[in-house]
Write an enzyme that holds these catalytic residues in place. Structure first.
Site, PDB file in Angstrom:
ATOM      1  N   VAL A 102      -6.030  -5.248   9.764  1.00  0.00           N
ATOM      2  CA  VAL A 102      -5.668  -6.555   9.898  1.00  0.00           C
ATOM      3  C   VAL A 102      -5.980  -7.226  11.080  1.00  0.00           C
ATOM      4  O   VAL A 102      -5.706  -8.327  11.178  1.00  0.00           O
ATOM      5  CB  VAL A 102      -4.258  -6.911   9.400  1.00  0.00           C
ATOM      6  CG1 VAL A 102      -3.855  -6.547   8.021  1.00  0.00           C
ATOM      7  CG2 VAL A 102      -3.273  -6.303  10.232  1.00  0.00           C
ATOM      8  N   HIS A 118      -6.407  -5.857   3.010  1.00  0.00           N
ATOM      9  CA  HIS A 118      -5.108  -6.365   3.380  1.00  0.00           C
ATOM     10  C   HIS A 118      -4.863  -7.571   4.414  1.00  0.00           C
ATOM     11  O   HIS A 118      -3.860  -7.796   4.786  1.00  0.00           O
ATOM     12  CB  HIS A 118      -4.320  -5.347   4.254  1.00  0.00           C
ATOM     13  CG  HIS A 118      -4.076  -3.944   3.513  1.00  0.00           C
ATOM     14  ND1 HIS A 118      -3.910  -2.819   4.179  1.00  0.00           N
ATOM     15  CD2 HIS A 118      -4.477  -3.612   2.248  1.00  0.00           C
ATOM     16  CE1 HIS A 118      -3.950  -2.037   3.019  1.00  0.00           C
ATOM     17  NE2 HIS A 118      -4.083  -2.248   1.862  1.00  0.00           N
TER      18      HIS A 118
END
Ligand SMILES: [Zn+2]
Length: 246
Positions: A102, A118
């Protein structure tokens, strides 16, 4: 290190290459998932903080935890693995980069198209009305920003425990796994589904599957080639050989 000829030959013939990256690639840049550098957060369970329930019961606490993580990421830089993967984007007709990370380090290294399974920690949106939030996030006392539209709490664009993965990113990742000639799984434990099913899906559809991971995983024995090295060592070497032999 020695890169097997069979892998180089497959890559030279490949039109379509897909790469899946996980936490190991970020760890090489000093980003340990959920690890707190100064121990202030050690008593909290990341699974509780990174969840809808956690945010609803204490949004300010969860926000401060993410501000800490953003701080760690801002102090980190892409490593040679990120740069080699960015280079590979231009070496094949079709190239798909899929990441579970991320931190946006792939984009910082120059990767242009990235499927973020994600989400990412850099962008934010309103927990209540879901609208993107582009206002100031670095407020005094790490105060939780409020949505200018509805007054709701702002949250990061990450996928929390128990939340659905972004449908478009996941669909495109599956299509890439099915269509590619060579699939790399790099620095991922291959234990978190559905990402873990991608290398298997690629293999079932005839792709040559390479695992790059200094640690053994549940997928290691199934991989066509297992390179037991960090991404930052193996990937630049693969790119170097490919460029030399072109
Ligand atoms: Zn709102």
């Amino acid at each position: 290190m020695i890169i097997p000829d069979v892998l180089i030959n497959r890559l030279k013939k490949a039109n379509n290459v897909a790469i899946l990256t996980g936490a190991g690639v970020s760890a090489e840049s000093g980003i340990k998932t959920f690890r707190d550098p100064d121990g202030l957060w050690a008593k909290f369970d990341p699974r509780e903080l990174a969840s809808v329930d956690g945010f609803m019961s204490n949004p300010q606490l969860v926000w401060e935890w993410y501000q800490m993580r953003v701080g760690v990421i801002n102090d980190s830089k892409p490593n040679p693995g990120h740069f080699a993967i960015a280079d590979m984007e231009n070496m094949f007709d079709v190239f798909t980069l899929i990441t579970q990370n991320v931190d946006r380090l792939h984009q910082q290294a120059g990767s242009k198209k990235v499927l973020e399974l994600h989400g990412n920690i850099v962008e934010n949106h309103c927990f209540s009305c879901k609208k993107p939030f582009n206002g100031e996030t670095n407020l005094p006392d790490q105060q939780l920003p409020k949505c200018p539209e509805c007054g709701g709490n702002i949250r990061p664009n990450v996928v929390w425990f128990g939340e659905m993965l972004p449908v478009a990113a996941l669909n495109n990742a599956e299509l890439a796994a099915e269509a590619c000639d060579v699939f790399f799984t790099i620095g991922t434990s291959t234990e978190v589904y559905p990402a873990a099913s991608l290398p298997l899906m690629a293999q079932r559809n005839g792709a040559f599957v390479v695992e790059v991971n200094p640690n053994q995983t549940s997928f290691s024995k199934k991989a066509d080639v297992q390179l037991a090295y960090p991404s930052g060592i193996a990937m630049p070497e693969i790119v170097r050989i490919l460029k030399e032999q072109k």
